[in-house]
Design a protein around this motif. Structure first.
Motif, PDB file in Angstrom:
ATOM      1  N   SER A  77      -2.907  -9.055  -2.906  1.00  0.00           N
ATOM      2  CA  SER A  77      -1.701  -8.455  -2.332  1.00  0.00           C
ATOM      3  C   SER A  77      -2.068  -7.696  -1.062  1.00  0.00           C
ATOM      4  N   ALA A  78      -1.091  -7.541  -0.220  1.00  0.00           N
ATOM      5  CA  ALA A  78      -1.317  -6.826   1.038  1.00  0.00           C
ATOM      6  C   ALA A  78      -1.547  -5.354   0.740  1.00  0.00           C
ATOM      7  N   SER A  79      -2.526  -4.796   1.415  1.00  0.00           N
ATOM      8  CA  SER A  79      -2.765  -3.373   1.243  1.00  0.00           C
ATOM      9  C   SER A  79      -1.610  -2.604   1.868  1.00  0.00           C
ATOM     10  N   LYS A  80      -1.453  -1.375   1.463  1.00  0.00           N
ATOM     11  CA  LYS A  80      -0.347  -0.556   1.968  1.00  0.00           C
ATOM     12  C   LYS A  80      -0.487  -0.414   3.478  1.00  0.00           C
ATOM     13  N   LEU A  81       0.559  -0.774   4.166  1.00  0.00           N
ATOM     14  CA  LEU A  81       0.542  -0.693   5.620  1.00  0.00           C
ATOM     15  C   LEU A  81       0.891   0.719   6.059  1.00  0.00           C
ATOM     16  N   GLU A  82       0.028   1.302   6.845  1.00  0.00           N
ATOM     17  CA  GLU A  82       0.274   2.631   7.393  1.00  0.00           C
ATOM     18  C   GLU A  82       1.174   2.487   8.610  1.00  0.00           C
ATOM     19  N   PRO A  83       2.200   3.308   8.724  1.00  0.00           N
ATOM     20  CA  PRO A  83       3.042   3.223   9.919  1.00  0.00           C
ATOM     21  C   PRO A  83       2.260   3.685  11.151  1.00  0.00           C
TER      22      PRO A  83
END
Length: 121
Positions: A77-83
């Motif tokens: 799964s995609a890692s949490k994207l930081e804004p």
């Protein structure tokens, strides 16, 4: 034909026949497939004599930018994207409001001193 010209345009003097046998030894390769969460497949080639534990378990998919794994049924799964953070946001993480006020006052005093408009305190 012009003097000094080559009979075969684009070839170099002394160049031999072009062929696979003239390009040297080619190491055996293994093809490993990686899949991302969108189902995109990326195939990477590795030397056949590289141990399996040295072949990466995940890569970044070039078409989607998502992580891709070797298990097609369970892609990573995609890692949490930081804004995106601005420079000011990073500064605010490092400085308290009191420190910011103090730094601003110092900078304004230096500016006013250079301009000759600083007031005596």
């Amino acid at each position: 034909m012009a003097a000094g010209g080559s009979a075969i345009r684009g070839s170099r003097v002394g160049s031999g026949p072009m062929g696979e046998q003239d390009r040297g030894f080619h190491a055996e390769r293994v093809q490993i497939s990686y899949w991302d969460a969108l189902g995109n497949e990326t195939v990477r080639s590795f030397s056949a004599n590289v141990p399996d534990d040295e072949i990466p378990a995940t890569i970044d998919c070039p078409s989607s930018g998502l992580p891709a794994g070797r298990d097609q049924e369970n892609p990573p799964s995609a890692s949490k994207l930081e804004p995106y953070k601005t420079h000011l946001a990073y500064v605010k993480e490092r400085r308290s409001d009191d420190e910011a006020t103090e730094l601003l006052d110092e900078a304004l005093l230096q500016l006013r001193t250079r301009r000759g408009t600083a007031t005596a305190e």
